[in-house]
Design a protein around this motif. Structure first.
Motif, PDB file in Angstrom:
ATOM      1  N   LYS A 204       0.853  -1.182   0.000  1.00  0.00           N
ATOM      2  CA  LYS A 204       0.000   0.000   0.000  1.00  0.00           C
ATOM      3  C   LYS A 204       0.889   1.231   0.000  1.00  0.00           C
ATOM      4  O   LYS A 204       2.092   1.140   0.143  1.00  0.00           O
ATOM      5  N   GLY A 205       0.256   2.370  -0.122  1.00  0.00           N
ATOM      6  CA  GLY A 205       1.004   3.618  -0.035  1.00  0.00           C
ATOM      7  C   GLY A 205       1.555   4.087  -1.367  1.00  0.00           C
ATOM      8  O   GLY A 205       1.205   3.552  -2.414  1.00  0.00           O
ATOM      9  N   PRO A 206       2.392   5.081  -1.308  1.00  0.00           N
ATOM     10  CA  PRO A 206       2.918   5.716  -2.512  1.00  0.00           C
ATOM     11  C   PRO A 206       3.582   4.740  -3.472  1.00  0.00           C
ATOM     12  O   PRO A 206       4.226   3.792  -3.057  1.00  0.00           O
ATOM     13  N   TRP A 207       3.384   5.007  -4.731  1.00  0.00           N
ATOM     14  CA  TRP A 207       3.982   4.166  -5.753  1.00  0.00           C
ATOM     15  C   TRP A 207       5.416   4.598  -6.017  1.00  0.00           C
ATOM     16  O   TRP A 207       5.733   5.785  -6.016  1.00  0.00           O
ATOM     17  N   THR A 208       6.231   3.609  -6.266  1.00  0.00           N
ATOM     18  CA  THR A 208       7.628   3.910  -6.619  1.00  0.00           C
ATOM     19  C   THR A 208       7.735   4.021  -8.139  1.00  0.00           C
ATOM     20  O   THR A 208       6.880   3.518  -8.870  1.00  0.00           O
ATOM     21  N   PRO A 209       8.772   4.665  -8.619  1.00  0.00           N
ATOM     22  CA  PRO A 209       8.991   4.744 -10.071  1.00  0.00           C
ATOM     23  C   PRO A 209       9.050   3.357 -10.711  1.00  0.00           C
ATOM     24  O   PRO A 209       8.560   3.172 -11.826  1.00  0.00           O
ATOM     25  N   GLU A 210       9.613   2.403 -10.008  1.00  0.00           N
ATOM     26  CA  GLU A 210       9.729   1.046 -10.556  1.00  0.00           C
ATOM     27  C   GLU A 210       8.337   0.436 -10.760  1.00  0.00           C
ATOM     28  O   GLU A 210       8.057  -0.202 -11.781  1.00  0.00           O
ATOM     29  N   GLU A 211       7.490   0.647  -9.768  1.00  0.00           N
ATOM     30  CA  GLU A 211       6.128   0.114  -9.885  1.00  0.00           C
ATOM     31  C   GLU A 211       5.391   0.779 -11.042  1.00  0.00           C
ATOM     32  O   GLU A 211       4.665   0.118 -11.793  1.00  0.00           O
ATOM     33  N   ASP A 212       5.568   2.068 -11.160  1.00  0.00           N
ATOM     34  CA  ASP A 212       4.936   2.785 -12.261  1.00  0.00           C
ATOM     35  C   ASP A 212       5.409   2.236 -13.601  1.00  0.00           C
ATOM     36  O   ASP A 212       4.621   2.050 -14.528  1.00  0.00           O
TER      37      ASP A 212
END
Length: 369
Positions: free
Chosen positions: A20-28
Motif C-alpha cells: 500500500k502507499g505511494p507508488w515507486t517509479p519502478e512500480e509505475d
DNA sequence: AAAGGACCCAACCGCTATCTC
DNA sequence: TGAGATAGCGGTTGGGTCCTT
C-alpha cells in the motif's frame, strides 16, 4: 451502510503481502509497460501478470489518476477554475460529471483542487460553497428564495439525466473503440521513460493526443464526426446554438438555443434500441423542462425547447460570475421572471457562461467570460 | 535554525452500480 | 435469477512540503 454484499466479499486488498502507499517509479514502470503491451484488461488479475505486489484497485487508481497519458497536470487555469465553480453550482459534488467537462483533468484532481483552493476562496468571499449563495442570504432564505433552490435542483436533475445517458452510451461505444484504444496505447510507448521529480511524485507523462479522447475512463465525451452538436452528442441530445458565430459572448446577441434530438453519427446511436432510449430521454427532458418552467418560474412554456437559453437566462437564480476573466462573484438582488433589467442581464451572463461551457469543445474552448 | 502548524494531494476506504456467469 | 466480480464514485486520511513564528 455496510451492505450485506460487502460482508460476503473479501476486500480487494486483504491479501497478505500486498503493498500500500505511494507508488515507486519502478512500480509505475511495470504498470505502464504492462498496460502498453496488453491493455489493462481485468484489473483484478493485472497485478500478478505485471509483477506488482498491489491490488487491482490500487493499480486502476494509479493508472486513472496519474499514469494515463491523457492527463494534464499542474496549475489550473483561470478558465478551468471558473468551469469548476460553475459546474459545482449546477451539479454539486459530482466530480466525475464535472471532470467530463474538463478533459485531461481527473475527478480526483478536481475534487482536491476544490477542497483545497476553490472552496476556501468562496468562503472568504462570503459565499456558501455548498449552495453558492451568499452566507447571509442562505440564512435568510425562505419562501420565495427557496424557489432558487428548487430551480437549481431542477437544473441538476436535468443535467443528471443527461450525464447518465451519456455514461451509458459511452460504455456502449467504448466497445467499438477497443481496437482503436489498443492502437493508441502503442503510441504511449515513449512514456515508459518519463522523467521523474526528485520526490515520490513525478511529472506527467505528457499531453494526450486528440484521439485519446476515447480512452479516458473519466472523460467519456465522444463527438460525432460532422455534427457540430454541443451538449454531449453521444446522448443524441444537443444544444445547438443557431448562431455559432457568437464567439465573443456578446450578450446582446445571445443565440436562441435549441434542444434537438440529434441523429448522432456515432456507432452507438445507430442501434435502434438506443435510438428509442434517446427518444425516451428526450421526452423525459422535454417534460422536465416544461415542469421546470411552469412550476418554478411562472414563465410561458410555449416553444420552450426553442428558447431554453432564454428560459435559463430569465430564471430567478441569484448569483452571477460576471465580466471577462474575473474571479469575483457578483451577487444579484432583485429576482423576478422578466423583472429588473440589470438582474436579468446578470443572469444572462451567468447562464450564458454555463451554456457556453457545455457548448464548447473540451479541447479548444475559447475564452468564455 | 528549529519547531510546529497549515497546506496539499496521492492514495485509500467504503459504498453503489453494473456486468458476468 | 441470484451471487460474485469488477468498475466507478465521493469522502477521508496520512505523510510530505511549505510557511510562520
Amino acid at each position: 451502510m455496510g451492505s450485506a454484499r460487502n460482508l460476503r466479499r473479501s476486500p480487494c486488498c486483504d491479501k497478505v503481502g500486498l503493498k500500500k502507499g505511494p507508488w515507486t517509479p519502478e512500480e509505475d514502470q511495470k504498470l505502464l509497460a504492462f498496460i502498453e503491451e496488453h491493455g489493462h484488461g481485468s484489473w483484478r488479475s493485472l497485478p500478478e501478470k505485471a509483477g506488482l505486489q498491489r491490488c487491482g484497485k490500487s493499480c486502476r487508481l494509479r493508472w486513472t489518476n496519474y499514469l494515463r497519458p491523457d492527463i494534464k497536470r499542474g496549475k489550473f487555469t483561470l478558465q478551468e477554475e471558473q468551469t469548476i465553480i460553475q459546474l459545482h453550482a449546477l451539479l454539486g459534488n459530482r466530480w466525475s460529471a464535472i471532470a467530463t467537462h474538463l478533459p485531461k483533468r481527473t475527478d480526483n484532481e478536481i475534487k482536491n483542487y476544490w477542497n483545497t483552493h476553490l472552496k476556501k476562496r468562496l468562503v472568504k468571499m462570503g459565499i456558501d460553497p455548498v449552495t453558492h449563495k451568499p452566507k447571509n442570504e442562505t440564512l435568510l432564505s425562505s419562501g420565495g428564495q427557496s424557489k432558487n433552490a428548487a430551480t437549481l435542483s431542477h437544473m441538476a436533475q436535468w443535467e443528471s439525466a443527461r450525464l447518465e445517458a451519456e455514461a451509458r452510451l459511452a460504455r456502449e461505444s467504448k466497445l467499438l473503440h477497443l481496437q482503436h484504444y489498443q492502437k493508441s496505447l502503442n503510441k504511449t510507448a515513449h512514456y515508459a521513460a518519463f522523467p521523474h521529480k526528485s520526490s515520490s511524485n513525478w511529472t506527467k507523462p505528457n499531453e494526450g493526443s486528440a484521439d485519446q479522447q476515447h480512452e479516458s475512463p473519466t472523460s467519456t465525451v465522444t463527438f460525432t464526426d460532422n455534427v457540430p452538436t454541443a451538449l454531449m452528442p453521444s446522448t443524441g441530445l444537443g444544444i445547438l446554438p443557431e448562431n455559432k458565430n457568437n464567439e465573443d459572448n456578446d450578450l446582446s446577441g445571445i443565440p436562441a438555443t435549441t434542444i434537438e434530438f440529434v441523429g448522432s453519427s456515432s456507432a452507438a446511436s445507430s442501434d435502434t434500441g438506443l435510438i428509442k432510449e434517446h427518444e425516451h430521454e428526450h421526452d423525459w427532458i422535454t417534460s422536465t423542462i416544461h415542469e421546470f418552467a411552469t412550476a418554478q418560474m411562472n414563465c410561458p412554456t410555449e416553444g420552450i425547447e426553442e428558447g431554453f437559453t432564454s428560459l435559463l437566462l430569465s430564471n430567478t437564480l441569484d448569483r452571477n460570475f460576471s465580466g471577462a476573466g474575473k474571479n469575483d462573484v457578483v451577487i444579484g438582488n432583485e429576482s423576478s421572471c422578466g423583472g429588473d433589467y440589470n438582474y436579468h442581464e446578470d443572469n444572462k451572463n451567468y447562464w450564458n457562461s454555463i451554456l457556453n461551457l457545455v457548448d464548447s469543445s473540451p479541447s479548444d474552448s475559447p475564452p468564455m467570460f
